[in-house]
Design an enzyme around this catalytic site. Structure first.
Site, PDB file in Angstrom:
ATOM      1  N   SER A 165       0.839  -1.189   0.000  1.00  0.00           N
ATOM      2  CA  SER A 165       0.000   0.000   0.000  1.00  0.00           C
ATOM      3  C   SER A 165       0.884   1.254   0.000  1.00  0.00           C
ATOM      4  O   SER A 165       1.670   1.446  -0.921  1.00  0.00           O
ATOM      5  CB  SER A 165      -0.965  -0.049   1.194  1.00  0.00           C
ATOM      6  OG  SER A 165      -1.959   0.933   1.087  1.00  0.00           O
ATOM      7  N   GLU A 222      -9.365  -5.191  -5.413  1.00  0.00           N
ATOM      8  CA  GLU A 222      -8.969  -4.086  -4.543  1.00  0.00           C
ATOM      9  C   GLU A 222      -9.751  -2.825  -4.854  1.00  0.00           C
ATOM     10  O   GLU A 222     -10.107  -2.556  -5.993  1.00  0.00           O
ATOM     11  CB  GLU A 222      -7.473  -3.797  -4.712  1.00  0.00           C
ATOM     12  CG  GLU A 222      -6.572  -4.930  -4.268  1.00  0.00           C
ATOM     13  CD  GLU A 222      -5.132  -4.485  -4.112  1.00  0.00           C
ATOM     14  OE1 GLU A 222      -4.899  -3.466  -3.441  1.00  0.00           O
ATOM     15  OE2 GLU A 222      -4.253  -5.161  -4.665  1.00  0.00           O
ATOM     16  N   HIS A 264      -7.539  -5.515  -0.893  1.00  0.00           N
ATOM     17  CA  HIS A 264      -6.318  -4.773  -0.586  1.00  0.00           C
ATOM     18  C   HIS A 264      -5.584  -5.340   0.637  1.00  0.00           C
ATOM     19  O   HIS A 264      -4.398  -5.661   0.550  1.00  0.00           O
ATOM     20  CB  HIS A 264      -6.674  -3.307  -0.361  1.00  0.00           C
ATOM     21  CG  HIS A 264      -5.497  -2.398  -0.237  1.00  0.00           C
ATOM     22  ND1 HIS A 264      -4.623  -2.167  -1.279  1.00  0.00           N
ATOM     23  CD2 HIS A 264      -5.028  -1.664   0.811  1.00  0.00           C
ATOM     24  CE1 HIS A 264      -3.682  -1.330  -0.887  1.00  0.00           C
ATOM     25  NE2 HIS A 264      -3.893  -1.010   0.381  1.00  0.00           N
TER      26      HIS A 264
END
Length: 282
Positions: A165, A222, A264
């Site tokens: 991320s 995601e 995610h």
């Protein structure tokens, strides 16, 4: 994915506030000895270290550095360690009982921009600061690396950096701006959306002679943390387009893996087998 509201009105996903249980430390493991240590540098860090058992090879162990170490080691399983035999793992975390230090990682993992030191208010998250990546990279390759490798025989030519991320965004920054800081780079679900124009400027200014091995992985379900609506069906177009643009950069040929069915937060654990093989040179 439900959203929660913090004391000053910030909205974020539940997983961003989750406690790090670190169950991996609750039992012994046949392949690795696990330890933790604190480092009083910067905002205060915790290091999570998995050292292979047995004598180190003559050149030292290959090592996989994991950003957001509190979360990375929280998702680490005995099966991951079994796959990492002969590979040291080092989680670079923060002095918190949570998986993520949200404000600090935003600052540390985002590239500087603008005049002076490039530090500025976060254009996305009200109340946070951004642009500390250059400072953090110095700390990571300086005092944090020295503390992590104190007593750990490491092969300096086989260090790999993994980030997820915002950590994935930082991993791209490090690979593009200081490709000699690590031997290999694994950017997982990088937050290209945060300031796509900035990371593209970083890529445009990269050394054309640098050819660091780069792995990029992301899920096909995601969506941006805290956003509404159902998960998408397919990998993030902005990320795929950015990676494709990197292929036009002299010397860069990123490996790209789309992780089927993963959201995610799930790409942390889902990417570890890939990253372990990548860091081991397989």
């Amino acid at each position: 994915m439900e959203k929660t509201t913090g004391a000053i009105g910030r909205v974020g996903p539940d997983h961003a506030r989750a406690e790090a249980r670190l169950a991996i430390f609750e039992a012994g493991h046949p392949t690795h000895a696990l330890s933790q240590k604190g480092v009083a540098a910067g905002p205060g860090h915790r290091l999570f270290i998995a050292t292979p058992r047995g004598p180190a090879p003559s050149g030292g162990w290959p090592v996989l550095y994991l950003l957001d170490g509190n979360a990375a080691f929280d998702f680490l399983t005995p099966d991951h360690l079994a796959q990492a035999e002969g590979l040291a793992l080092v989680g670079i975390g923060y002095d918190t009982d949570r998986q993520f230090a949200r404000e600090q990682r935003t600052f540390d993992f985002t590239a500087p921009d603008g005049p002076g030191d490039g530090i500025r208010p976060d254009p996305v998250h009200e109340g946070r600061m951004a642009g500390g990546a250059a400072q953090f990279l110095d700390r990571l390759t300086g005092v944090l690396r020295a503390a992590a490798e104190d007593g750990l025989r490491v092969d300096p030519s086989r260090r790999t950096l993994w980030g997820h991320s915002f950590g994935g965004l930082f991993t791209l920054y490090a690979a593009l701006r200081r490709p000699g800081s690590f031997a290999r780079f694994a950017a997982i679900s990088p937050s290209i959306w945060w300031d796509e124009a900035l990371i593209r400027r970083v890529a445009a200014g990269a050394d054309p002679k640098a050819r660091p091995p780069l792995l990029v992985a992301l899920g096909d379900r995601e969506k941006r943390s805290g956003s509404d609506g159902p998960p998408p069906d397919g990998p993030a177009p902005a990320t795929m387009d950015f990676v494709d643009s990197l292929r036009r950069h002299p010397g860069l040929d990123p490996q790209v893996h789309v992780l089927p069915g993963l959201r995610h937060i799930e790409t942390i654990a889902g990417s570890l087998p890939l990253a372990i093989r990548f860091a081991a040179g397989a």
